[in-house]
Scaffold this motif. Structure first.
Motif, PDB file in Angstrom:
ATOM      1  N   VAL A  62       5.762  -1.697  29.821  1.00  0.00           N
ATOM      2  CA  VAL A  62       5.713  -0.244  30.010  1.00  0.00           C
ATOM      3  C   VAL A  62       4.287   0.267  29.856  1.00  0.00           C
ATOM      4  CG1 VAL A  62       6.465   1.971  29.071  1.00  0.00           C
ATOM      5  CG2 VAL A  62       8.099   0.132  29.330  1.00  0.00           C
ATOM      6  N   ALA A 101      -5.141   4.855  38.069  1.00  0.00           N
ATOM      7  CA  ALA A 101      -4.952   5.439  39.406  1.00  0.00           C
ATOM      8  C   ALA A 101      -5.333   6.920  39.389  1.00  0.00           C
ATOM      9  CB  ALA A 101      -3.506   5.273  39.862  1.00  0.00           C
ATOM     10  N   LEU A 102      -4.922   7.606  38.328  1.00  0.00           N
ATOM     11  CA  LEU A 102      -5.273   9.023  38.196  1.00  0.00           C
ATOM     12  C   LEU A 102      -6.790   9.188  38.236  1.00  0.00           C
ATOM     13  CD1 LEU A 102      -4.359  11.965  37.499  1.00  0.00           C
ATOM     14  CD2 LEU A 102      -4.635  11.352  35.116  1.00  0.00           C
ATOM     15  N   ALA A 154      -3.690  12.108  29.428  1.00  0.00           N
ATOM     16  CA  ALA A 154      -2.635  11.156  29.810  1.00  0.00           C
ATOM     17  C   ALA A 154      -2.610   9.959  28.853  1.00  0.00           C
ATOM     18  CB  ALA A 154      -2.842  10.700  31.247  1.00  0.00           C
ATOM     19  N   VAL A 191      -5.749  -5.397  32.008  1.00  0.00           N
ATOM     20  CA  VAL A 191      -5.897  -6.828  32.310  1.00  0.00           C
ATOM     21  C   VAL A 191      -5.169  -7.673  31.261  1.00  0.00           C
ATOM     22  CG1 VAL A 191      -7.579  -8.713  32.401  1.00  0.00           C
ATOM     23  CG2 VAL A 191      -8.058  -6.574  33.572  1.00  0.00           C
ATOM     24  N   LEU A 192      -5.392  -7.349  29.971  1.00  0.00           N
ATOM     25  CA  LEU A 192      -4.768  -8.138  28.908  1.00  0.00           C
ATOM     26  C   LEU A 192      -3.256  -7.959  28.896  1.00  0.00           C
ATOM     27  CD1 LEU A 192      -7.340  -7.687  26.015  1.00  0.00           C
ATOM     28  CD2 LEU A 192      -6.841  -9.761  27.290  1.00  0.00           C
ATOM     29  N   MET A 207      -1.403  18.334  36.633  1.00  0.00           N
ATOM     30  CA  MET A 207      -2.583  17.513  36.923  1.00  0.00           C
ATOM     31  C   MET A 207      -2.595  17.054  38.362  1.00  0.00           C
ATOM     32  SD  MET A 207      -3.058  14.729  33.987  1.00  0.00           S
ATOM     33  CE  MET A 207      -2.679  15.091  32.320  1.00  0.00           C
ATOM     34  N   VAL A 254      -7.395 -15.471  34.792  1.00  0.00           N
ATOM     35  CA  VAL A 254      -7.396 -14.003  34.701  1.00  0.00           C
ATOM     36  C   VAL A 254      -8.626 -13.507  33.944  1.00  0.00           C
ATOM     37  CG1 VAL A 254      -6.217 -12.032  33.654  1.00  0.00           C
ATOM     38  CG2 VAL A 254      -4.914 -13.706  34.951  1.00  0.00           C
ATOM     39  N   ARG A 284      -8.935   7.287  39.626  1.00  0.00           N
ATOM     40  CA  ARG A 284      -9.466   6.996  40.954  1.00  0.00           C
ATOM     41  C   ARG A 284      -9.247   8.152  41.918  1.00  0.00           C
ATOM     42  NH1 ARG A 284     -11.157   2.042  43.345  1.00  0.00           N
ATOM     43  NH2 ARG A 284     -11.049   1.282  41.231  1.00  0.00           N
ATOM     44  N   LEU A 294       4.195   7.698  39.304  1.00  0.00           N
ATOM     45  CA  LEU A 294       3.471   6.584  38.698  1.00  0.00           C
ATOM     46  C   LEU A 294       3.114   6.899  37.249  1.00  0.00           C
ATOM     47  CD1 LEU A 294       2.218   3.841  39.316  1.00  0.00           C
ATOM     48  CD2 LEU A 294       0.210   4.998  40.182  1.00  0.00           C
ATOM     49  N   LEU A 295       2.730   8.146  36.984  1.00  0.00           N
ATOM     50  CA  LEU A 295       2.387   8.545  35.632  1.00  0.00           C
ATOM     51  C   LEU A 295       3.623   8.796  34.782  1.00  0.00           C
ATOM     52  CD1 LEU A 295      -0.545  11.020  36.324  1.00  0.00           C
ATOM     53  CD2 LEU A 295      -0.691   8.893  35.055  1.00  0.00           C
ATOM     54  N   TYR A 317       2.178  16.597  33.923  1.00  0.00           N
ATOM     55  CA  TYR A 317       1.634  15.735  34.955  1.00  0.00           C
ATOM     56  C   TYR A 317       1.653  16.404  36.320  1.00  0.00           C
ATOM     57  CZ  TYR A 317       1.471  11.879  31.693  1.00  0.00           C
ATOM     58  OH  TYR A 317       1.188  11.067  30.634  1.00  0.00           O
ATOM     59  N   ALA A 346       0.476   8.752  26.552  1.00  0.00           N
ATOM     60  CA  ALA A 346       1.017   7.405  26.734  1.00  0.00           C
ATOM     61  C   ALA A 346       0.985   6.626  25.426  1.00  0.00           C
ATOM     62  CB  ALA A 346       0.220   6.674  27.808  1.00  0.00           C
ATOM     63  N   PRO A 380       6.767   5.407  33.549  1.00  0.00           N
ATOM     64  CA  PRO A 380       6.652   4.553  32.354  1.00  0.00           C
ATOM     65  C   PRO A 380       6.843   5.361  31.076  1.00  0.00           C
ATOM     66  CG  PRO A 380       4.764   4.232  33.814  1.00  0.00           C
ATOM     67  CD  PRO A 380       5.493   5.421  34.320  1.00  0.00           C
ATOM     68  N   LEU A 381       6.362   6.593  31.101  1.00  0.00           N
ATOM     69  CA  LEU A 381       6.417   7.422  29.909  1.00  0.00           C
ATOM     70  C   LEU A 381       7.844   7.752  29.492  1.00  0.00           C
ATOM     71  CD1 LEU A 381       4.069   8.684  28.375  1.00  0.00           C
ATOM     72  CD2 LEU A 381       4.753  10.838  29.358  1.00  0.00           C
ATOM     73  N   VAL A 431      -1.918   1.580  34.194  1.00  0.00           N
ATOM     74  CA  VAL A 431      -2.243   1.456  35.621  1.00  0.00           C
ATOM     75  C   VAL A 431      -2.188   2.847  36.251  1.00  0.00           C
ATOM     76  CG1 VAL A 431      -1.348   0.667  37.840  1.00  0.00           C
ATOM     77  CG2 VAL A 431      -1.578  -0.939  35.965  1.00  0.00           C
ATOM     78  N   GLY A 432      -1.176   3.638  35.877  1.00  0.00           N
ATOM     79  CA  GLY A 432      -1.081   5.000  36.375  1.00  0.00           C
ATOM     80  C   GLY A 432      -2.297   5.824  35.979  1.00  0.00           C
ATOM     81  N   ILE A 433      -2.753   5.629  34.733  1.00  0.00           N
ATOM     82  CA  ILE A 433      -3.917   6.390  34.274  1.00  0.00           C
ATOM     83  C   ILE A 433      -5.170   5.971  35.048  1.00  0.00           C
ATOM     84  CG2 ILE A 433      -5.438   6.744  32.291  1.00  0.00           C
ATOM     85  CD1 ILE A 433      -2.879   6.592  30.565  1.00  0.00           C
ATOM     86  N   ALA A 445       1.985   2.250  32.479  1.00  0.00           N
ATOM     87  CA  ALA A 445       1.458   3.564  32.110  1.00  0.00           C
ATOM     88  C   ALA A 445      -0.049   3.618  32.316  1.00  0.00           C
ATOM     89  CB  ALA A 445       1.792   3.871  30.646  1.00  0.00           C
ATOM     90  N   LEU A 481       1.306   9.682  42.707  1.00  0.00           N
ATOM     91  CA  LEU A 481       0.690   9.745  41.389  1.00  0.00           C
ATOM     92  C   LEU A 481       1.640  10.296  40.333  1.00  0.00           C
ATOM     93  CD1 LEU A 481      -2.035   8.797  40.616  1.00  0.00           C
ATOM     94  CD2 LEU A 481      -2.924  11.084  40.921  1.00  0.00           C
ATOM     95  N   TYR A 524     -11.797 -11.526  35.693  1.00  0.00           N
ATOM     96  CA  TYR A 524     -12.153 -10.181  35.258  1.00  0.00           C
ATOM     97  C   TYR A 524     -13.589 -10.146  34.755  1.00  0.00           C
ATOM     98  CZ  TYR A 524     -12.131  -5.677  32.968  1.00  0.00           C
ATOM     99  OH  TYR A 524     -12.446  -4.401  32.592  1.00  0.00           O
ATOM    100  N   GLU A 554      -9.173  -0.236  31.253  1.00  0.00           N
ATOM    101  CA  GLU A 554      -9.179  -1.326  32.231  1.00  0.00           C
ATOM    102  C   GLU A 554      -8.959  -2.671  31.550  1.00  0.00           C
ATOM    103  OE1 GLU A 554     -11.940  -1.045  35.841  1.00  0.00           O
ATOM    104  OE2 GLU A 554     -12.626  -2.872  34.830  1.00  0.00           O
ATOM    105  N   MET A 555      -9.664  -2.880  30.423  1.00  0.00           N
ATOM    106  CA  MET A 555      -9.498  -4.133  29.675  1.00  0.00           C
ATOM    107  C   MET A 555      -8.059  -4.275  29.203  1.00  0.00           C
ATOM    108  SD  MET A 555     -11.567  -6.625  28.466  1.00  0.00           S
ATOM    109  CE  MET A 555     -10.420  -7.920  28.780  1.00  0.00           C
TER     110      MET A 555
END
Lengths: 54, 230, 221
Positions: free
Chosen positions: B124, B134-135, B152, B92-93, C151, A24, B137, C164-165, C148, B156, C168-169, B130-132, B128, C161, A28, B88-89
């Motif tokens: 969680v 995606a937002l 966001a 991944v972690l 947004m 991983v 993108r 997805l946002l 959200y 979070a 989790p919250l 990943v959603g950010i 959260a 979206l 990355y 992003e980091m």
């Protein structure tokens, strides 16, 4: 679980965890470096051909 | 916005190499030099890579949070670049952490997932952020993207302690278990070495990733080039 | 304060015209409750135990419809920008929308209770307390959800979206609300419900203030 209370073996789990972490983090790192260098190449191309907007 | 040449990518690469070396040394010691643990046998060696990942995941998300706050206050897009890199980091972690936790749980408790509060909170947070990402993108305007994802991230991150406590109260009614960090490692050296290893690797990756984000932002926000008469 | 009243009145007008939408969300929630029961089958012990979880899952899923819809009117007539151009406080805008969403979700929750009693053979020894927990929980969904929704209502892939946002919250809301509902319906020998209600109140307090503060940054140009 071992009746004496000590977990025996389990090296396959240890190996799995370390290999996974290596894969991983390594992927990355490669991804970041590759994308970074691609962006540098793109910026270089743009600097050499200013009339091209992309 | 001129891309700063002070952000030397050489420093990023150097950090990564140092980090990788420390990780190699730490892992070697943890796997082959450290003795077996009294109750856990050899499975505890997973901790030598699991605990450092945990510390650094939290650090990455905290860095993302700090950058988000800094962006909202200052409006300087270098903070947006750092925010993106940190998020992003962190993703991944955190993802890696959940997998490691699962690999730890199976031999120790016989199940792949046991709703440990720390690990569940990490899951969680993973979703959260990943959603950010995606937002980020899906929003094309760079100003909106930076502002909205910063908002966001703040929400979070503030939520993290609440998630942790709610899972802990919820789980405590069912089971009391030793969490990975309460198992004492016979050696702390591999733990600390790996912790610094991942830290340096992370710092290097975030440096490069930030630089990448800044270059892309410069491209996005540059004024349109004048037409050349043909 | 006058701005809040004006914004609330606007929301009330929108709600009246969107009664059909309200009913549609109710049907969606009811269908969800029905479908969930098929996952368990006619096992009454299990259904009774699991009813609180299903109720809140149905509410959570329905909330995505309610929240996404709440900005639809603004989007269709570009009215949001109009409101921002007026010297109106964005926080008033936010709280009006969040309160309207909260009201709709609470009504939905209460409307689903009889269906839950019927389908899952649930007991209702403390109906007023249940209404209170529903109100606290939906408040926790509405506050971040409205932010959200603001947004995402313009973004591509907005249907994916927003959940997805949001999901989790609101994990703490789900955990606390299900736990509290379960204690209310199945018995609370150790009086734990107070602490779960407190968790909900804390979550609500934090998010109603934080999201209100940040809303201005989300809608500014």
């Amino acid at each position: 679980m071992n009746p004496t209370g000590v977990l025996g073996g389990g090296w396959e789990f240890v190996t799995a965890a370390y290999v996974l972490s290596l894969v991983v983090l390594g992927s990355y790192a490669l991804s970041v470096v590759w994308r970074f260098r691609a962006e540098i190449r793109r910026a270089e191309r743009q600097r050499r051909n200013p009339e091209v907007s992309k | 916005m001129a891309v700063s040449d002070r952000l030397n990518p050489g420093a990023g690469y150097a950090l990564m190499v140092v980090g990788a070396l420390l990780l190699a040394v730490g892992s070697y010691i943890g796997l082959f030099v450290a003795p077996s643990e009294s109750y856990m046998g050899d499975v505890y060696r997973i901790l030598y890579v699991h605990v450092p990942t945990a510390w650094n995941a939290l650090l990455a998300f905290t860095f993302a949070f700090g950058s988000a706050v800094a962006f909202l206050i200052r409006g300087d897009f270098k903070w947006d670049a750092r925010h993106e890199a940190g998020a992003e980091m962190g993703v991944v972690l955190a993802g890696l952490l959940c997998c490691q936790g699962s690999i730890w749980a199976k031999p120790t408790w016989g199940v792949w997932w046991d709703w440990d509060p720390r690990l569940t909170t990490t899951a969680v947070m993973f979703f959260a952020f990943v959603g950010i990402l995606a937002l980020r993108r899906f929003v094309e305007d760079p100003v909106k993207r930076a502002t909205w994802s910063a908002v966001a991230t703040i929400i979070a991150y503030v939520d993290v302690p609440i998630v942790y406590f709610s899972v802990r109260w919820w789980n405590s009614l069912h089971q009391m278990q030793s969490s990975p960090e309460t198992v004492s490692a016979p050696f702390l050296i591999p733990l600390r070495t790996n912790a610094f290893g991942i830290l340096f690797l992370m710092a290097g990756l975030i440096t490069l990733r930030t630089r990448l984000a800044r270059m892309r932002l410069a491209q996005e926000m540059a004024p349109p080039l004048p037409e050349v008469a043909s | 304060m006058k701005q809040l009243a004006a914004a609330l009145y606007k929301e009330w007008l929108l709600q009246s015209r969107a009664l059909a939408q309200l009913l549609a969300v109710l049907v969606f929630g009811a269908t969800a409750l029905l479908l969930f029961s098929f996952a368990v089958g006619p096992n009454y012990e299990l259904l009774r135990a699991i009813a609180p979880g299903f109720l809140w899952l149905a509410l959570l899923l329905s909330s995505t419809l309610t929240l996404a819809e709440s900005f639809q009117a603004e989007m269709e007539h570009r009215a949001l920008e109009g409101q921002i151009l007026l010297p109106a406080n964005p926080a008033a805008l936010y709280y009006a929308k969040a309160l309207a969403n909260w009201a709709q979700l609470t009504l939905l929750g209460i409307a689903l209770v009889p269906l839950m009693v019927a389908l899952y053979d649930a007991q209702l020894p403390r109906p007023l307390a249940l209404a209170g927990i529903i109100a606290l929980g939906t408040a926790g969904l509405s506050a971040p959800g409205t932010l959200y929704a603001a947004m995402t209502h313009q973004a591509r892939s907005r249907q994916t979206l927003l959940p997805l946002l949001l999901f989790p919250l609101v994990v703490p809301v789900l955990i606390a609300a299900v736990k509290a509902t379960s204690l209310l319906m199945l018995g609370d020998p150790m009086s734990q419900i107070g602490s779960w209600a407190l968790l909900l109140i804390t979550f609500d307090a934090i998010h109603w203030s934080l999201c209100g503060l940040l809303f201005g940054r989300v809608v500014e140009d």
